[in-house]
Motif scaffolding. Structure first.
Motif, PDB file in Angstrom:
ATOM      1  N   LYS A  81      -7.370 -15.484   4.006  1.00 44.93           N
ATOM      2  CA  LYS A  81      -8.377 -14.676   3.318  1.00 44.93           C
ATOM      3  C   LYS A  81      -9.058 -13.716   4.273  1.00 44.93           C
ATOM      4  CE  LYS A  81     -12.546 -15.196   3.175  1.00 44.93           C
ATOM      5  NZ  LYS A  81     -13.731 -14.373   3.569  1.00 44.93           N
ATOM      6  N   GLU A  82      -9.430 -14.211   5.448  1.00 48.61           N
ATOM      7  CA  GLU A  82     -10.100 -13.370   6.446  1.00 48.61           C
ATOM      8  C   GLU A  82      -9.193 -12.230   6.907  1.00 48.61           C
ATOM      9  OE1 GLU A  82     -11.331 -16.283   9.327  1.00 48.61           O
ATOM     10  OE2 GLU A  82     -13.146 -16.784   8.178  1.00 48.61           O
ATOM     11  N   GLU A  83      -7.915 -12.517   7.081  1.00 51.91           N
ATOM     12  CA  GLU A  83      -6.952 -11.488   7.493  1.00 51.91           C
ATOM     13  C   GLU A  83      -6.804 -10.428   6.394  1.00 51.91           C
ATOM     14  OE1 GLU A  83      -4.490 -10.231  10.651  1.00 51.91           O
ATOM     15  OE2 GLU A  83      -5.534 -12.128  10.598  1.00 51.91           O
ATOM     16  N   VAL A  84      -6.710 -10.875   5.146  1.00 52.65           N
ATOM     17  CA  VAL A  84      -6.608  -9.962   4.007  1.00 52.65           C
ATOM     18  C   VAL A  84      -7.835  -9.062   3.954  1.00 52.65           C
ATOM     19  CG1 VAL A  84      -6.696  -9.843   1.466  1.00 52.65           C
ATOM     20  CG2 VAL A  84      -5.073 -11.387   2.601  1.00 52.65           C
ATOM     21  N   GLU A  85      -9.014  -9.665   4.056  1.00 55.49           N
ATOM     22  CA  GLU A  85     -10.248  -8.890   3.952  1.00 55.49           C
ATOM     23  C   GLU A  85     -10.387  -7.888   5.089  1.00 55.49           C
ATOM     24  OE1 GLU A  85     -14.993  -9.744   3.653  1.00 55.49           O
ATOM     25  OE2 GLU A  85     -13.653 -10.931   2.390  1.00 55.49           O
ATOM     26  N   THR A 120     -10.084  -1.785   6.343  1.00 53.45           N
ATOM     27  CA  THR A 120      -9.596  -0.633   7.121  1.00 53.45           C
ATOM     28  C   THR A 120      -9.052   0.485   6.241  1.00 53.45           C
ATOM     29  OG1 THR A 120      -7.302  -1.432   7.353  1.00 53.45           O
ATOM     30  CG2 THR A 120      -8.914  -2.196   9.011  1.00 53.45           C
ATOM     31  N   LEU A 121      -8.886   0.231   4.948  1.00 49.96           N
ATOM     32  CA  LEU A 121      -8.321   1.266   4.076  1.00 49.96           C
ATOM     33  C   LEU A 121      -9.298   2.427   3.929  1.00 49.96           C
ATOM     34  CD1 LEU A 121      -6.702  -0.936   1.279  1.00 49.96           C
ATOM     35  CD2 LEU A 121      -5.598   0.100   3.281  1.00 49.96           C
ATOM     36  N   ASN A 122      -8.773   3.628   4.017  1.00 48.60           N
ATOM     37  CA  ASN A 122      -9.569   4.843   3.944  1.00 48.60           C
ATOM     38  C   ASN A 122     -10.227   4.956   2.563  1.00 48.60           C
ATOM     39  OD1 ASN A 122     -10.391   7.579   3.563  1.00 48.60           O
ATOM     40  ND2 ASN A 122      -8.918   8.249   5.112  1.00 48.60           N
ATOM     41  N   GLN A 123     -11.549   5.064   2.563  1.00 45.42           N
ATOM     42  CA  GLN A 123     -12.279   5.114   1.288  1.00 45.42           C
ATOM     43  C   GLN A 123     -11.978   6.366   0.468  1.00 45.42           C
ATOM     44  OE1 GLN A 123     -16.462   4.938   2.078  1.00 45.42           O
ATOM     45  NE2 GLN A 123     -16.562   7.022   2.874  1.00 45.42           N
ATOM     46  N   LYS A 124     -11.428   7.392   1.106  1.00 45.87           N
ATOM     47  CA  LYS A 124     -11.049   8.587   0.360  1.00 45.87           C
ATOM     48  C   LYS A 124      -9.726   8.390  -0.386  1.00 45.87           C
ATOM     49  CE  LYS A 124     -13.503  11.779   3.338  1.00 45.87           C
ATOM     50  NZ  LYS A 124     -13.399  12.904   4.280  1.00 45.87           N
ATOM     51  N   GLN A 125      -8.983   7.367   0.014  1.00 42.63           N
ATOM     52  CA  GLN A 125      -7.691   7.094  -0.614  1.00 42.63           C
ATOM     53  C   GLN A 125      -7.678   5.829  -1.463  1.00 42.63           C
ATOM     54  OE1 GLN A 125      -5.555   7.163   3.203  1.00 42.63           O
ATOM     55  NE2 GLN A 125      -4.319   8.811   2.336  1.00 42.63           N
ATOM     56  N   PHE A 126      -8.590   4.899  -1.171  1.00 45.18           N
ATOM     57  CA  PHE A 126      -8.572   3.605  -1.859  1.00 45.18           C
ATOM     58  C   PHE A 126      -9.982   3.138  -2.199  1.00 45.18           C
ATOM     59  CE2 PHE A 126      -4.840   3.709   0.874  1.00 45.18           C
ATOM     60  CZ  PHE A 126      -3.834   3.358  -0.007  1.00 45.18           C
ATOM     61  N   ASN A 127     -10.115   2.538  -3.368  1.00 37.99           N
ATOM     62  CA  ASN A 127     -11.324   1.812  -3.733  1.00 37.99           C
ATOM     63  C   ASN A 127     -11.002   0.334  -3.630  1.00 37.99           C
ATOM     64  OD1 ASN A 127     -12.856   4.143  -4.542  1.00 37.99           O
ATOM     65  ND2 ASN A 127     -11.565   4.221  -6.372  1.00 37.99           N
ATOM     66  N   ILE A 154       0.839  -1.206   0.000  1.00 32.13           N
ATOM     67  CA  ILE A 154       0.000   0.000   0.000  1.00 32.13           C
ATOM     68  C   ILE A 154       0.873   1.255   0.000  1.00 32.13           C
ATOM     69  CG2 ILE A 154      -1.541   1.348   1.506  1.00 32.13           C
ATOM     70  CD1 ILE A 154      -3.014  -0.873  -0.028  1.00 32.13           C
ATOM     71  N   ASN A 155       1.968   1.202   0.727  1.00 31.46           N
ATOM     72  CA  ASN A 155       2.844   2.378   0.857  1.00 31.46           C
ATOM     73  C   ASN A 155       3.668   2.669  -0.383  1.00 31.46           C
ATOM     74  OD1 ASN A 155       2.042   3.054   3.480  1.00 31.46           O
ATOM     75  ND2 ASN A 155       3.442   1.558   4.373  1.00 31.46           N
ATOM     76  N   ILE A 156       3.924   1.665  -1.224  1.00 35.48           N
ATOM     77  CA  ILE A 156       4.742   1.918  -2.415  1.00 35.48           C
ATOM     78  C   ILE A 156       3.890   2.074  -3.676  1.00 35.48           C
ATOM     79  CG2 ILE A 156       6.787   0.771  -1.469  1.00 35.48           C
ATOM     80  CD1 ILE A 156       6.155  -1.621  -3.326  1.00 35.48           C
ATOM     81  N   LEU A 157       2.574   2.040  -3.521  1.00 42.38           N
ATOM     82  CA  LEU A 157       1.677   2.118  -4.673  1.00 42.38           C
ATOM     83  C   LEU A 157       1.539   3.558  -5.166  1.00 42.38           C
ATOM     84  CD1 LEU A 157      -0.048   0.042  -6.253  1.00 42.38           C
ATOM     85  CD2 LEU A 157      -1.977   0.720  -4.814  1.00 42.38           C
ATOM     86  N   ASN A 158       1.696   3.746  -6.462  1.00 42.01           N
ATOM     87  CA  ASN A 158       1.493   5.041  -7.107  1.00 42.01           C
ATOM     88  C   ASN A 158       0.027   5.458  -7.052  1.00 42.01           C
ATOM     89  OD1 ASN A 158       3.632   6.515  -8.210  1.00 42.01           O
ATOM     90  ND2 ASN A 158       3.898   5.047  -9.870  1.00 42.01           N
ATOM     91  N   ASP A 159      -0.245   6.729  -7.220  1.00 40.86           N
ATOM     92  CA  ASP A 159      -1.621   7.178  -7.424  1.00 40.86           C
ATOM     93  C   ASP A 159      -2.183   6.453  -8.642  1.00 40.86           C
ATOM     94  OD1 ASP A 159      -1.332   8.875  -5.311  1.00 40.86           O
ATOM     95  OD2 ASP A 159      -1.199  10.704  -6.502  1.00 40.86           O
ATOM     96  N   SER A 160      -3.412   6.019  -8.557  1.00 36.86           N
ATOM     97  CA  SER A 160      -4.095   5.224  -9.587  1.00 36.86           C
ATOM     98  C   SER A 160      -3.520   3.820  -9.731  1.00 36.86           C
ATOM     99  CB  SER A 160      -4.087   5.918 -10.956  1.00 36.86           C
ATOM    100  OG  SER A 160      -4.735   7.165 -10.858  1.00 36.86           O
ATOM    101  N   GLY A 161      -2.594   3.436  -8.855  1.00 38.32           N
ATOM    102  CA  GLY A 161      -2.032   2.084  -8.872  1.00 38.32           C
ATOM    103  C   GLY A 161      -3.044   1.056  -8.398  1.00 38.32           C
TER     104      GLY A 161
END
Length: 194
Positions: free
Chosen positions: A151-155, A160-167, A127-134
């Motif tokens: 799978k449960e841990e991943v989900e 928890t990812l901020n919806q303003k930053q990630f879809n 998540i930290n190394i991902l470019n914008d629109s990545g």
């Protein structure tokens, strides 16, 4: 697991790859396996792009290296014999696309597989190394021991990812038996300028 279930999930992942990965990008295959995704990514990013490929099994990297040679691909593909939880030790630039196929190497030793702890560490770093629109794609296989917990841990992490930053999207069969794979997609939003 029925073959058509795998094809459907893998086809969607492949379609996303084909639509999103472009010439010159920096991309990562966090679970090289037999090299199918690595090869496709290398073709798409071309001579000006970079592909990083991680696997803890030397055999997987050797198979991938052979398959790259058979395809006459001499692009910048960096195969790394290490766990994907250590991506930050090898990748210093921002990346455009990251893919995970969790579980074990197809036709390989089923006791050697990804696990929830290392996968979560890897995702946090990804998540930290991902470019914008990545984009990050994660295919979870739940039919093997530890797969459902992973799978449960991943989900839970993706929730928890901020919806303003990630879809974040989840592609899941809800009427299938035999533990079909589940695909997650994460897109980092473009930074808004004030």
């Amino acid at each position: 697991m029925k073959y058509n279930e795998i094809v459907n999930t893998l086809k969607i992942a492949k379609d996303i790859i084909l639509n999103c990965v472009k010439d010159g990008q920096v991309v990562v295959d966090c679970t090289v396996g037999n090299g199918n995704d690595t090869i496709l990514l290398a073709k798409l990013v071309g001579k000006t792009g970079i592909v990083y490929g991680f696997d803890i099994q030397k055999t997987a990297l050797e198979i991938t290296k052979e398959n790259l040679a058979c395809e006459n691909i001499d692009n910048d593909v960096r195969l790394i014999h290490d766990g994907h939880e250590n991506i930050d030790l090898y990748i210093k630039e921002k990346v455009d696309f990251i893919i995970y196929n969790l579980g074990y190497l197809p036709k390989g030793n089923k006791s050697i597989k990804t696990n929830k702890d290392t996968t979560l560490k890897s995702l946090q770093k990804a998540i930290n190394i991902l470019n914008d629109s990545g984009i990050i794609l994660i295919t979870c296989y739940v039919g093997h021991e530890g797969g459902l917990e992973e799978k449960e841990e991943v989900e839970e992490f993706l929730k928890t990812l901020n919806q303003k930053q990630f879809n974040v999207i989840k592609y899941d069969f809800i009427n299938q038996i035999n533990h079909p794979p589940i695909l997650y997609g994460v897109e980092k939003s473009k930074t808004r300028r004030e």
